[in-house]
Design a protein around this motif. Structure first.
Motif, PDB file in Angstrom:
ATOM      1  N   PRO A 101     135.823  33.664  63.792  1.00  0.00           N
ATOM      2  CA  PRO A 101     136.504  33.544  64.700  1.00  0.00           C
ATOM      3  C   PRO A 101     137.217  34.897  65.097  1.00  0.00           C
ATOM      4  CG  PRO A 101     136.810  31.656  63.614  1.00  0.00           C
ATOM      5  CD  PRO A 101     136.126  32.550  62.676  1.00  0.00           C
TER       6      PRO A 101
ATOM      7  N   TYR B  66     135.414  36.506  67.893  1.00  0.00           N
ATOM      8  CA  TYR B  66     135.329  35.825  69.192  1.00  0.00           C
ATOM      9  C   TYR B  66     136.734  35.864  69.717  1.00  0.00           C
ATOM     10  CZ  TYR B  66     133.490  31.561  71.719  1.00  0.00           C
ATOM     11  OH  TYR B  66     133.011  30.873  72.556  1.00  0.00           O
TER      12      TYR B  66
ATOM     13  N   TYR C  51     138.794  32.149  70.825  1.00  0.00           N
ATOM     14  CA  TYR C  51     138.178  31.331  70.178  1.00  0.00           C
ATOM     15  C   TYR C  51     139.491  30.292  69.602  1.00  0.00           C
ATOM     16  CZ  TYR C  51     135.563  28.113  66.758  1.00  0.00           C
ATOM     17  OH  TYR C  51     135.343  27.227  66.220  1.00  0.00           O
TER      18      TYR C  51
ATOM     19  N   ASP D 104     130.164  26.663  68.115  1.00  0.00           N
ATOM     20  CA  ASP D 104     130.307  27.670  68.947  1.00  0.00           C
ATOM     21  C   ASP D 104     130.367  29.044  68.394  1.00  0.00           C
ATOM     22  OD1 ASP D 104     130.686  25.468  70.791  1.00  0.00           O
ATOM     23  OD2 ASP D 104     132.917  25.528  70.716  1.00  0.00           O
ATOM     24  N   LEU D 105     130.471  28.993  67.219  1.00  0.00           N
ATOM     25  CA  LEU D 105     130.642  30.248  66.565  1.00  0.00           C
ATOM     26  C   LEU D 105     129.305  31.023  66.231  1.00  0.00           C
ATOM     27  CD1 LEU D 105     133.385  29.670  63.813  1.00  0.00           C
ATOM     28  CD2 LEU D 105     133.690  31.092  65.954  1.00  0.00           C
TER      29      LEU D 105
ATOM     30  N   ALA E  19     127.320  33.584  71.472  1.00  0.00           N
ATOM     31  CA  ALA E  19     128.610  33.790  70.783  1.00  0.00           C
ATOM     32  C   ALA E  19     128.559  35.318  70.483  1.00  0.00           C
ATOM     33  CB  ALA E  19     128.648  32.858  69.728  1.00  0.00           C
ATOM     34  N   PRO E  20     129.957  36.024  70.669  1.00  0.00           N
ATOM     35  CA  PRO E  20     130.196  37.204  70.260  1.00  0.00           C
ATOM     36  C   PRO E  20     130.128  37.289  68.788  1.00  0.00           C
ATOM     37  CG  PRO E  20     132.239  36.287  71.276  1.00  0.00           C
ATOM     38  CD  PRO E  20     131.114  35.461  71.338  1.00  0.00           C
ATOM     39  N   SER E  21     130.446  36.077  68.137  1.00  0.00           N
ATOM     40  CA  SER E  21     130.688  36.243  66.843  1.00  0.00           C
ATOM     41  C   SER E  21     129.346  35.985  66.131  1.00  0.00           C
ATOM     42  CB  SER E  21     131.741  34.956  66.237  1.00  0.00           C
ATOM     43  OG  SER E  21     131.161  33.720  67.077  1.00  0.00           O
TER      44      SER E  21
ATOM     45  N   TRP F  82     128.920  35.811  61.974  1.00  0.00           N
ATOM     46  CA  TRP F  82     128.742  34.609  61.477  1.00  0.00           C
ATOM     47  C   TRP F  82     127.379  34.534  60.388  1.00  0.00           C
ATOM     48  CZ3 TRP F  82     130.605  29.583  61.092  1.00  0.00           C
ATOM     49  CH2 TRP F  82     129.567  28.755  60.414  1.00  0.00           C
TER      50      TRP F  82
ATOM     51  N   SER G 259     127.859  29.000  74.197  1.00  0.00           N
ATOM     52  CA  SER G 259     129.285  28.531  73.546  1.00  0.00           C
ATOM     53  C   SER G 259     130.249  27.762  74.139  1.00  0.00           C
ATOM     54  CB  SER G 259     129.965  30.144  72.894  1.00  0.00           C
ATOM     55  OG  SER G 259     131.096  29.523  72.335  1.00  0.00           O
TER      56      SER G 259
END
Length: 216
Positions: free
Chosen positions: A31, A34, A37, A46-47, A52-54, A58, A114
């Motif tokens: 997170p 993100y 988040y 969502d992660l 997702a920017p993460s 991840w 996401s």
């Protein structure tokens, strides 16, 4: 009497611990990549969504999770060949199947967006994978409980299976009845603490030789 030396299979049980730590690290630290988040309300999926920017962080943090968990549970399957009751063995084999469905399914079908996800085919498949994982988890844990409670030497593993199943139901019920702002909190009961926690327990049992010669 000297204790038997640990074999390679026993040592590979520690991958269950590494898998849990890897997944937990991804859940806790991804997170950070993100913005905005909210772990209390948003799902873990969502992660790792396609947009997702993460996603990169991840993948880095969870790199040991999938392979570690699969190798660990497959070594558990090898260790119990020809041992235990049919219910216990079937429970472990179904739990291993759940791992394969989870690792392959979520990698093949991440959420397209996401948040709530989109209406694309891969989102429908992501949901189907989730349903299959939950059903396989519940059936496998119930079988382990049934088989384990029948024999005293298997009670300890059955207790852990009971705890995992209780947390899974708590997560499922919580996500359904709790306010939306706490959806993510209850979801973590199921996918982090329950299934992955039980895998870590199996890995530790394998490492300590508790799966050998009906030693539970």
């Amino acid at each position: 009497m000297a204790k038997p030396k640990r074999t390679l299979i026993n040592w590979l049980g520690l991958l269950g611990v590494a898998s849990f730590v890897s997944y937990a690290a991804a859940v806790v630290f991804a997170p950070l990549a993100y913005p905005g988040y909210d772990w209390r309300s948003q799902a873990v999926s969502d992660l790792m969504a396609a947009d997702a920017p993460s996603l990169t962080l991840w993948n880095q943090l969870s790199s040991v999770y999938g392979v570690g968990g699969v190798v660990c549970i497959m070594m558990v399957c090898v260790a119990i060949q020809g041992k235990w009751s049919k219910a216990l063995r079937l429970g472990i084999y179904l739990f291993a199947t759940m791992w394969w469905v989870s690792v392959v399914g979520y990698a093949a079908f991440p959420l397209s967006e996401s948040g709530t996800g989109g209406a694309m085919f891969q989102d429908a498949m992501h949901t189907a994978v989730t349903v299959a994982v939950v059903v396989l988890s519940i059936i496998s844990l119930v079988l382990i409980m049934i088989g384990g409670y029948r024999k005293k030497r298997f009670v300890s593993l059955s207790i852990y299976a009971t705890i995992a199943l209780a947390l899974m139901f708590a997560g499922a019920i919580g996500t359904g009845v709790a306010p939306p702002e706490y959806f993510g909190l209850f979801q973590r009961f199921s996918n982090l603490i329950a299934a992955n926690g039980f895998t870590m327990v199996l890995g530790l049992y394998l490492f300590m030789g508790k799966l050998d010669n009906d030693a539970l």
